[in-house]
Design a protein around this motif. Structure first.
Motif, PDB file in Angstrom:
ATOM      1  N   VAL A   4       0.837  -1.207   0.000  1.00  0.00           N
ATOM      2  CA  VAL A   4       0.000   0.000   0.000  1.00  0.00           C
ATOM      3  C   VAL A   4       0.869   1.252   0.000  1.00  0.00           C
ATOM      4  CG1 VAL A   4      -1.644   1.349   1.375  1.00  0.00           C
ATOM      5  CG2 VAL A   4      -1.967  -1.116   1.092  1.00  0.00           C
ATOM      6  N   GLU A   6       3.915   1.548  -1.174  1.00  0.00           N
ATOM      7  CA  GLU A   6       4.781   1.653  -2.351  1.00  0.00           C
ATOM      8  C   GLU A   6       3.938   2.133  -3.541  1.00  0.00           C
ATOM      9  OE1 GLU A   6       7.958   0.869  -1.864  1.00  0.00           O
ATOM     10  OE2 GLU A   6       7.590   0.149   0.170  1.00  0.00           O
ATOM     11  N   THR A   7       4.590   2.193  -4.727  1.00  0.00           N
ATOM     12  CA  THR A   7       3.840   2.501  -5.957  1.00  0.00           C
ATOM     13  C   THR A   7       2.874   1.349  -6.247  1.00  0.00           C
ATOM     14  OG1 THR A   7       5.769   3.633  -6.833  1.00  0.00           O
ATOM     15  CG2 THR A   7       4.056   3.019  -8.416  1.00  0.00           C
ATOM     16  N   TRP A   8       1.610   1.692  -6.508  1.00  0.00           N
ATOM     17  CA  TRP A   8       0.649   0.624  -6.796  1.00  0.00           C
ATOM     18  C   TRP A   8       0.846   0.108  -8.214  1.00  0.00           C
ATOM     19  CZ3 TRP A   8      -4.795   2.222  -4.490  1.00  0.00           C
ATOM     20  CH2 TRP A   8      -4.639   2.386  -3.101  1.00  0.00           C
ATOM     21  N   TRP A  10       0.129  -1.783 -11.810  1.00  0.00           N
ATOM     22  CA  TRP A  10      -0.947  -1.560 -12.791  1.00  0.00           C
ATOM     23  C   TRP A  10      -2.098  -2.536 -12.579  1.00  0.00           C
ATOM     24  CZ3 TRP A  10      -2.401  -5.510 -16.028  1.00  0.00           C
ATOM     25  CH2 TRP A  10      -1.495  -6.562 -16.191  1.00  0.00           C
ATOM     26  N   ALA A  13      -4.078  -0.914  -9.636  1.00  0.00           N
ATOM     27  CA  ALA A  13      -4.674   0.397  -9.905  1.00  0.00           C
ATOM     28  C   ALA A  13      -5.605   0.377 -11.124  1.00  0.00           C
ATOM     29  CB  ALA A  13      -3.566   1.432 -10.120  1.00  0.00           C
ATOM     30  N   GLY A  14      -5.209  -0.305 -12.194  1.00  0.00           N
ATOM     31  CA  GLY A  14      -6.014  -0.316 -13.417  1.00  0.00           C
ATOM     32  C   GLY A  14      -7.427  -0.835 -13.172  1.00  0.00           C
ATOM     33  N   PRO A  15      -7.552  -2.066 -12.628  1.00  0.00           N
ATOM     34  CA  PRO A  15      -8.898  -2.584 -12.347  1.00  0.00           C
ATOM     35  C   PRO A  15      -9.691  -1.705 -11.384  1.00  0.00           C
ATOM     36  CG  PRO A  15      -7.314  -4.377 -12.352  1.00  0.00           C
ATOM     37  CD  PRO A  15      -6.515  -3.112 -12.469  1.00  0.00           C
ATOM     38  N   LEU A  16      -9.036  -1.111 -10.377  1.00  0.00           N
ATOM     39  CA  LEU A  16      -9.758  -0.231  -9.444  1.00  0.00           C
ATOM     40  C   LEU A  16     -10.324   0.977 -10.190  1.00  0.00           C
ATOM     41  CD1 LEU A  16      -7.478  -0.233  -6.245  1.00  0.00           C
ATOM     42  CD2 LEU A  16      -9.730  -1.288  -6.525  1.00  0.00           C
ATOM     43  N   ILE A  17      -9.528   1.550 -11.104  1.00  0.00           N
ATOM     44  CA  ILE A  17     -10.013   2.682 -11.900  1.00  0.00           C
ATOM     45  C   ILE A  17     -11.186   2.236 -12.772  1.00  0.00           C
ATOM     46  CG2 ILE A  17      -9.405   4.257 -13.802  1.00  0.00           C
ATOM     47  CD1 ILE A  17      -6.569   4.431 -12.546  1.00  0.00           C
ATOM     48  N   GLY A  18     -11.049   1.043 -13.377  1.00  0.00           N
ATOM     49  CA  GLY A  18     -12.121   0.528 -14.228  1.00  0.00           C
ATOM     50  C   GLY A  18     -13.416   0.318 -13.466  1.00  0.00           C
ATOM     51  N   LEU A  19     -13.300  -0.083 -12.196  1.00  0.00           N
ATOM     52  CA  LEU A  19     -14.496  -0.338 -11.381  1.00  0.00           C
ATOM     53  C   LEU A  19     -15.288   0.937 -11.096  1.00  0.00           C
ATOM     54  CD1 LEU A  19     -13.390  -3.039  -8.773  1.00  0.00           C
ATOM     55  CD2 LEU A  19     -15.060  -3.271 -10.634  1.00  0.00           C
ATOM     56  N   PHE A  20     -14.626   2.102 -11.257  1.00  0.00           N
ATOM     57  CA  PHE A  20     -15.380   3.349 -11.061  1.00  0.00           C
ATOM     58  C   PHE A  20     -16.511   3.490 -12.066  1.00  0.00           C
ATOM     59  CE2 PHE A  20     -14.027   6.404  -7.890  1.00  0.00           C
ATOM     60  CZ  PHE A  20     -13.000   5.701  -7.318  1.00  0.00           C
ATOM     61  N   ILE A 126     -11.548   6.053 -20.361  1.00  0.00           N
ATOM     62  CA  ILE A 126     -12.013   5.033 -19.414  1.00  0.00           C
ATOM     63  C   ILE A 126     -13.504   4.776 -19.605  1.00  0.00           C
ATOM     64  CG2 ILE A 126     -12.272   4.383 -16.982  1.00  0.00           C
ATOM     65  CD1 ILE A 126      -9.361   4.423 -17.821  1.00  0.00           C
TER      66      ILE A 126
ATOM     67  N   LYS B  19      -1.458   6.992  -5.927  1.00  0.00           N
ATOM     68  CA  LYS B  19      -0.633   5.826  -5.564  1.00  0.00           C
ATOM     69  C   LYS B  19      -0.123   5.066  -6.786  1.00  0.00           C
ATOM     70  CE  LYS B  19       0.733   4.664  -2.485  1.00  0.00           C
ATOM     71  NZ  LYS B  19       2.050   5.159  -2.008  1.00  0.00           N
ATOM     72  N   GLU B  21       0.673   6.637  -9.455  1.00  0.00           N
ATOM     73  CA  GLU B  21       1.571   7.623 -10.075  1.00  0.00           C
ATOM     74  C   GLU B  21       1.197   7.987 -11.509  1.00  0.00           C
ATOM     75  OE1 GLU B  21       5.575   6.254  -9.392  1.00  0.00           O
ATOM     76  OE2 GLU B  21       5.212   6.056  -7.242  1.00  0.00           O
ATOM     77  N   VAL B  42      -2.122   0.461 -16.946  1.00  0.00           N
ATOM     78  CA  VAL B  42      -3.152   0.967 -16.026  1.00  0.00           C
ATOM     79  C   VAL B  42      -4.418   1.307 -16.811  1.00  0.00           C
ATOM     80  CG1 VAL B  42      -3.806   2.878 -14.497  1.00  0.00           C
ATOM     81  CG2 VAL B  42      -1.532   1.860 -14.300  1.00  0.00           C
ATOM     82  N   ALA B  45      -5.939  -1.974 -18.392  1.00  0.00           N
ATOM     83  CA  ALA B  45      -6.623  -2.819 -17.407  1.00  0.00           C
ATOM     84  C   ALA B  45      -7.917  -2.143 -16.951  1.00  0.00           C
ATOM     85  CB  ALA B  45      -5.706  -3.091 -16.206  1.00  0.00           C
ATOM     86  N   GLY B  46      -7.890  -0.830 -16.826  1.00  0.00           N
ATOM     87  CA  GLY B  46      -9.092  -0.093 -16.442  1.00  0.00           C
ATOM     88  C   GLY B  46     -10.202  -0.277 -17.467  1.00  0.00           C
ATOM     89  N   VAL B  49     -11.612  -3.952 -17.385  1.00  0.00           N
ATOM     90  CA  VAL B  49     -12.524  -4.164 -16.247  1.00  0.00           C
ATOM     91  C   VAL B  49     -13.814  -3.349 -16.435  1.00  0.00           C
ATOM     92  CG1 VAL B  49     -12.817  -3.748 -13.765  1.00  0.00           C
ATOM     93  CG2 VAL B  49     -10.717  -4.792 -14.626  1.00  0.00           C
TER      94      VAL B  49
END
Lengths: 157, 136
Positions: A4, A6-8, A10, A13-20, A126, B19, B21, B42, B45-46, B49
């Motif tokens: 958590v 460190e740098t997250w 991809w 972070a990618g799937p979390l952004i997609g879930l938005f 996105i 986080k 970046e 990133v 993958a976004g 999903v």
């Protein structure tokens, strides 16, 4: 849980952004997007009789000003409490008057371009791509063409 | 207080952007110079999903939490998607920030990004002041 701080990666972070895209839609019935918040900022600065030029859609975009306030708070939390090292996001040369003039001019291109293109990386790249919009694909390809042209030119000059 | 939920969503979005970046000028440079795949992965993958989620939503006819039909549609294409898109691409490469990350950079304490935000606000005004003369 050390990752958590460190740098997250991809793949986190990618799937979390997609879930938005689905979560924002189901919880609030809103389409992800950010760049029309600049129109909202304009309206806050301009007298009311000027507001009509923006053709602002309050239902679709009125919430974004709260969203970007949240983004600022979230970024503050991430750097203050969720980072083990100081990560720079802007190079030193932007910490000068000439640097800020450059950022201001670049910002004009970001604001003008995203409003002319009716969306930015979140709204087109996105959200738009997630609903398989061909118009958003054209916009996204154009974003990258612009960035690549500028980067190539600045490299050779 | 119904706007509070948007602030909460914004906080989560801001944490993820920061986080990972993707708000970093250095990462944007590396992306446009094809030096690292981070940004592409990133975003990619976004989208994967997001697209799978939207297919599930479409097929299962999910309603919003308050019971409404979900309202979403693609945007109507015009020439500005390409011309404006390229102009934005220049700005993205210069500032190292697309609109969300501008706000994130400010929150992260990179105060020169206030100049980017001011510029973007002026840019939005310039577009709306000139749009009747621009090709659409």
């Amino acid at each position: 849980m050390e990752w958590v701080f460190e740098t997250w990666n991809w793949y986190i972070a990618g799937p979390l952004i997609g879930l938005f895209v689905p979560v924002l839609l189901i919880v609030t019935n809103k389409m992800l997007g950010i760049s029309s918040s600049f129109e909202h900022l304009c309206m806050m600065l301009l007298p009311r009789e000027k507001h009509s030029i923006f053709n602002f859609n309050w239902k679709d975009s009125g919430w974004k000003i709260y969203f970007v306030i949240g983004i600022m708070i979230g970024a503050y939390i991430a750097t203050k409490f969720l980072s083990s090292t100081d990560v720079p996001f802007l190079p030193h040369h932007y910490y000068s008057w000439s640097g800020m003039v450059t950022l201001f001019v670049g910002g004009i291109l970001v604001g003008f371009g995203t409003r002319y293109a009716n969306g930015c990386t979140s709204g087109h790249s996105i959200f738009g791509l997630s609903i398989l919009s061909s118009a958003s694909l054209k916009a996204t390809v154009s974003f990258f063409i612009g960035g690549l042209i500028y980067t190539a030119f600045s490299y050779f000059l | 207080m119904k706007n509070f939920i948007y602030i909460v969503f914004g906080i989560l979005f801001g944490i993820i952007l920061t986080k990972s970046e993707v708000i970093s000028w250095f990462r944007i440079q590396s992306m446009f110079q094809f030096q690292e795949a981070h940004m592409y992965l990133v975003i990619g993958a976004g989208v994967v999903v997001g697209a799978i989620s939207m297919q599930i939503i479409k097929r299962s006819k999910i309603k919003s939490l308050s019971g409404e039909e979900l309202e979403y549609k693609g945007k109507q294409y015009h020439k500005g998607f390409i011309i404006g898109g390229i102009i934005f691409g220049f700005g993205w490469a210069i500032t190292g920030a697309c609109p969300g990350p501008i706000f994130a950079q400010i929150g992260a304490g990179e105060y020169p990004a206030l100049a980017t935000m001011a510029g973007a606000t002026v840019g939005a005004f310039l577009y709306h002041s000139t749009k009747s003369k621009l090709p659409h």
